[in-house]
Design a protein around this motif. Structure first.
Motif, PDB file in Angstrom:
ATOM      1  N   ILE A  27      -7.733   4.944  28.344  1.00 61.09           N
ATOM      2  CA  ILE A  27      -8.393   5.609  27.222  1.00 61.09           C
ATOM      3  C   ILE A  27      -9.361   6.681  27.711  1.00 61.09           C
ATOM      4  O   ILE A  27      -9.694   7.623  26.978  1.00 61.09           O
ATOM      5  CB  ILE A  27      -9.102   4.575  26.310  1.00 61.09           C
ATOM      6  CG1 ILE A  27      -9.366   5.197  24.934  1.00 61.09           C
ATOM      7  CG2 ILE A  27     -10.378   4.049  26.964  1.00 61.09           C
ATOM      8  CD1 ILE A  27      -9.708   4.195  23.870  1.00 61.09           C
ATOM      9  N   LEU A  81      -8.386  10.258  27.379  1.00 61.34           N
ATOM     10  CA  LEU A  81      -8.429  10.907  26.067  1.00 61.34           C
ATOM     11  C   LEU A  81      -9.710  11.710  25.867  1.00 61.34           C
ATOM     12  O   LEU A  81      -9.951  12.239  24.783  1.00 61.34           O
ATOM     13  CB  LEU A  81      -8.278   9.871  24.960  1.00 61.34           C
ATOM     14  CG  LEU A  81      -6.889   9.240  24.854  1.00 61.34           C
ATOM     15  CD1 LEU A  81      -6.872   8.151  23.791  1.00 61.34           C
ATOM     16  CD2 LEU A  81      -5.829  10.289  24.539  1.00 61.34           C
ATOM     17  N   GLU A  82     -10.543  11.792  26.904  1.00 64.63           N
ATOM     18  CA  GLU A  82     -11.693  12.702  26.884  1.00 64.63           C
ATOM     19  C   GLU A  82     -11.232  13.995  27.550  1.00 64.63           C
ATOM     20  O   GLU A  82     -11.196  14.107  28.778  1.00 64.63           O
ATOM     21  CB  GLU A  82     -12.887  12.093  27.625  1.00 64.63           C
ATOM     22  CG  GLU A  82     -13.593  10.985  26.869  1.00 64.63           C
ATOM     23  CD  GLU A  82     -14.402  11.524  25.682  1.00 64.63           C
ATOM     24  OE1 GLU A  82     -14.615  12.759  25.605  1.00 64.63           O
ATOM     25  OE2 GLU A  82     -14.811  10.704  24.840  1.00 64.63           O
ATOM     26  N   ALA A 119      -1.824  10.864  28.141  1.00 64.90           N
ATOM     27  CA  ALA A 119      -2.433   9.677  27.533  1.00 64.90           C
ATOM     28  C   ALA A 119      -2.197   9.641  26.026  1.00 64.90           C
ATOM     29  O   ALA A 119      -1.938   8.578  25.454  1.00 64.90           O
ATOM     30  CB  ALA A 119      -3.932   9.651  27.830  1.00 64.90           C
ATOM     31  N   LEU A 151      -0.450   6.311  24.865  1.00 64.47           N
ATOM     32  CA  LEU A 151      -1.242   5.406  24.030  1.00 64.47           C
ATOM     33  C   LEU A 151      -0.922   5.570  22.547  1.00 64.47           C
ATOM     34  O   LEU A 151      -1.031   4.616  21.780  1.00 64.47           O
ATOM     35  CB  LEU A 151      -2.732   5.636  24.280  1.00 64.47           C
ATOM     36  CG  LEU A 151      -3.216   5.384  25.721  1.00 64.47           C
ATOM     37  CD1 LEU A 151      -4.699   5.686  25.843  1.00 64.47           C
ATOM     38  CD2 LEU A 151      -2.925   3.958  26.150  1.00 64.47           C
ATOM     39  N   LEU A 174      -5.065  10.553  17.929  1.00 66.13           N
ATOM     40  CA  LEU A 174      -6.241  10.063  18.659  1.00 66.13           C
ATOM     41  C   LEU A 174      -6.683   8.694  18.126  1.00 66.13           C
ATOM     42  O   LEU A 174      -7.068   7.815  18.899  1.00 66.13           O
ATOM     43  CB  LEU A 174      -7.382  11.073  18.552  1.00 66.13           C
ATOM     44  CG  LEU A 174      -7.176  12.388  19.321  1.00 66.13           C
ATOM     45  CD1 LEU A 174      -8.218  13.417  18.905  1.00 66.13           C
ATOM     46  CD2 LEU A 174      -7.229  12.150  20.831  1.00 66.13           C
ATOM     47  N   ARG A 175      -6.619   8.538  16.807  1.00 64.70           N
ATOM     48  CA  ARG A 175      -7.002   7.239  16.222  1.00 64.70           C
ATOM     49  C   ARG A 175      -5.999   6.161  16.610  1.00 64.70           C
ATOM     50  O   ARG A 175      -6.375   5.030  16.931  1.00 64.70           O
ATOM     51  CB  ARG A 175      -7.090   7.369  14.696  1.00 64.70           C
ATOM     52  CG  ARG A 175      -7.685   6.128  14.023  1.00 64.70           C
ATOM     53  CD  ARG A 175      -9.134   5.936  14.389  1.00 64.70           C
ATOM     54  NE  ARG A 175      -9.677   4.704  13.810  1.00 64.70           N
ATOM     55  CZ  ARG A 175     -10.241   3.732  14.524  1.00 64.70           C
ATOM     56  NH1 ARG A 175     -10.343   3.836  15.838  1.00 64.70           N
ATOM     57  NH2 ARG A 175     -10.719   2.657  13.928  1.00 64.70           N
ATOM     58  N   ALA A 193      -4.316   6.049  19.248  1.00 66.25           N
ATOM     59  CA  ALA A 193      -4.528   5.746  20.662  1.00 66.25           C
ATOM     60  C   ALA A 193      -5.788   4.927  20.907  1.00 66.25           C
ATOM     61  O   ALA A 193      -6.015   4.451  22.025  1.00 66.25           O
ATOM     62  CB  ALA A 193      -4.602   7.046  21.473  1.00 66.25           C
ATOM     63  N   GLY A 194      -6.620   4.760  19.859  1.00 70.18           N
ATOM     64  CA  GLY A 194      -7.779   3.881  19.990  1.00 70.18           C
ATOM     65  C   GLY A 194      -9.135   4.543  20.000  1.00 70.18           C
ATOM     66  O   GLY A 194     -10.155   3.863  20.150  1.00 70.18           O
ATOM     67  N   LEU A 195      -9.212   5.867  19.817  1.00 69.86           N
ATOM     68  CA  LEU A 195     -10.514   6.533  19.834  1.00 69.86           C
ATOM     69  C   LEU A 195     -11.279   6.301  18.539  1.00 69.86           C
ATOM     70  O   LEU A 195     -10.689   6.232  17.457  1.00 69.86           O
ATOM     71  CB  LEU A 195     -10.345   8.046  20.034  1.00 69.86           C
ATOM     72  CG  LEU A 195     -10.051   8.557  21.436  1.00 69.86           C
ATOM     73  CD1 LEU A 195     -10.347  10.056  21.511  1.00 69.86           C
ATOM     74  CD2 LEU A 195     -10.809   7.814  22.515  1.00 69.86           C
ATOM     75  N   GLU A 196     -12.599   6.193  18.666  1.00 67.56           N
ATOM     76  CA  GLU A 196     -13.477   6.075  17.500  1.00 67.56           C
ATOM     77  C   GLU A 196     -13.805   7.475  16.968  1.00 67.56           C
ATOM     78  O   GLU A 196     -13.536   8.479  17.621  1.00 67.56           O
ATOM     79  CB  GLU A 196     -14.771   5.335  17.881  1.00 67.56           C
ATOM     80  CG  GLU A 196     -14.557   3.916  18.398  1.00 67.56           C
ATOM     81  CD  GLU A 196     -13.963   2.979  17.350  1.00 67.56           C
ATOM     82  OE1 GLU A 196     -14.155   3.265  16.131  1.00 67.56           O
ATOM     83  OE2 GLU A 196     -13.317   1.991  17.720  1.00 67.56           O
ATOM     84  N   PRO A 221      -6.407   1.824  14.102  1.00 66.10           N
ATOM     85  CA  PRO A 221      -5.422   2.412  15.008  1.00 66.10           C
ATOM     86  C   PRO A 221      -3.988   2.022  14.644  1.00 66.10           C
ATOM     87  O   PRO A 221      -3.074   2.850  14.721  1.00 66.10           O
ATOM     88  CB  PRO A 221      -5.821   1.843  16.372  1.00 66.10           C
ATOM     89  CG  PRO A 221      -7.292   1.621  16.265  1.00 66.10           C
ATOM     90  CD  PRO A 221      -7.496   1.167  14.844  1.00 66.10           C
TER      91      PRO A 221
END
Length: 322
Positions: A230, A233-234, A246, A250, A274-275, A277-280, A306
């Motif tokens: 994760i 993803l930055e 990623a 993801l 992005l959501r 894949a698990g990002l807040e 997600p």
């Protein structure tokens, strides 16, 4: 759930309604974005045959022409190597046009051209190195020898990709397996009856190794990070190549769609990807600030789970194929 929520009163019901509103907005935007993507192959086919297009389209179309010609040259060189000759420029043009007539080949080359263009834009605007990102440096320096070796391989492959994009080329060895075989099949149809064709195709297949390709190496590198993937993803830390890898892995979607999600008119796809894949929400907002899509980040995207975001993307993909 409280009784008030069950009765449709109180914050529980309000929250459910808000999530439904966000989903409806995202579905509508995703459908509109998908309609735009569906029109890409026909528009590109027209642009490849004409000179009237915008500056950005100029850059993309030039790369597309270059990549198709590059593939044609490699194929014809593989055949001429058996006879000692060199391909004629008219043969190159004819084969390049034939390859461009395949919507799958054209769409893949378009995604690569968009990635190359976006990498240049991020370098100019945000000083993001298109080859060596901070995260890739960390992975290369990993105490795990296998991860470090994968990182070095990905670095070399990314460097080749950037150089190839600047030269408007596409090595056959960098194609995904399915597309590599599709290109060979299309060539076989184009050159039907040529006695030298079979040995050339056999030689190309013998040299091909999907795992050694840039896309293969990046995917393996992301997988090697396991739960830490994760971090890729930055965008500012990972760089575009690892970020897209990623987002694909993801978010469980093809890499080409992950690239196109970064386009300025694909905000809904990017937010859902992005959501999924698990990002807040806060992390999603940071990626939007860097990529600067023309549409705003859909509000309350963090309210969607997600799993639900992945389902919305999957449903859109199923409708695309239907």
């Amino acid at each position: 759930m409280s009784k008030a929520a069950k009765d449709g009163n109180g914050p529980g019901a309000d929250e459910t309604d808000r999530v439904r509103d966000v989903e409806r907005i995202l579905k509508d935007e995703l459908a509109r974005s998908d309609r735009a993507l569906h029109g890409v192959p026909s528009v590109l086919t027209h642009l490849l045959a004409s000179a009237g297009h915008s500056l950005v389209s100029d850059a993309i179309v030039a790369r597309l022409r270059g990549m198709h010609s590059s593939l044609a040259v490699q194929l014809l060189n593989a055949k001429s190597g058996t006879s000692g000759g060199s391909p004629d420029s008219r043969d190159i043009d004819r084969l390049a046009d034939h390859l461009a007539g395949d919507s799958v080949v054209l769409s893949y080359c378009y995604a690569l051209a968009m990635e190359g263009h976006l990498a240049e834009r991020l370098e100019q605007r945000c000083s993001l190195d298109p080859i060596l990102s901070p995260l890739l440096q960390e992975l290369i320096a990993s105490p795990d020898a296998a991860t470090g070796e994968l990182g070095m391989g990905a670095l070399a492959a990314q460097s080749r990709f950037i150089q190839s994009q600047r030269r408007m080329e596409l090595p056959l060895a960098e194609l995904p397996a399915e597309l590599f075989h599709a290109v060979l099949k299309r060539w076989e149809v184009h050159e039907r009856g040529d006695p030298e064709l079979a040995s050339a195709i056999k030689a190309l297949k013998a040299r091909y190794d999907e795992g050694a390709s840039r896309v293969g190496l990046l995917a393996r590198l992301v997988s090697s990070m396991r739960g830490g993937a994760i971090a890729a993803l930055e965008l500012e830390h990972a760089g575009l190549a690892l970020f897209v890898a990623a987002l694909s892995t993801l978010g469980k979607q093809p890499r080409e769609l992950a690239i196109l999600a970064c386009h300025e008119q694909q905000a809904a796809r990017l937010a859902l990807s992005l959501r999924a894949a698990g990002l807040e929400q806060a992390a999603i907002e940071r990626q939007f600030l860097l990529l600067e899509p023309t549409e705003r980040l859909p509000g309350d995207i963090g309210e969607i789970s997600p799993k639900r975001a992945a389902a919305l993307l999957k449903n859109a993909s199923s409708q695309d194929q239907g």
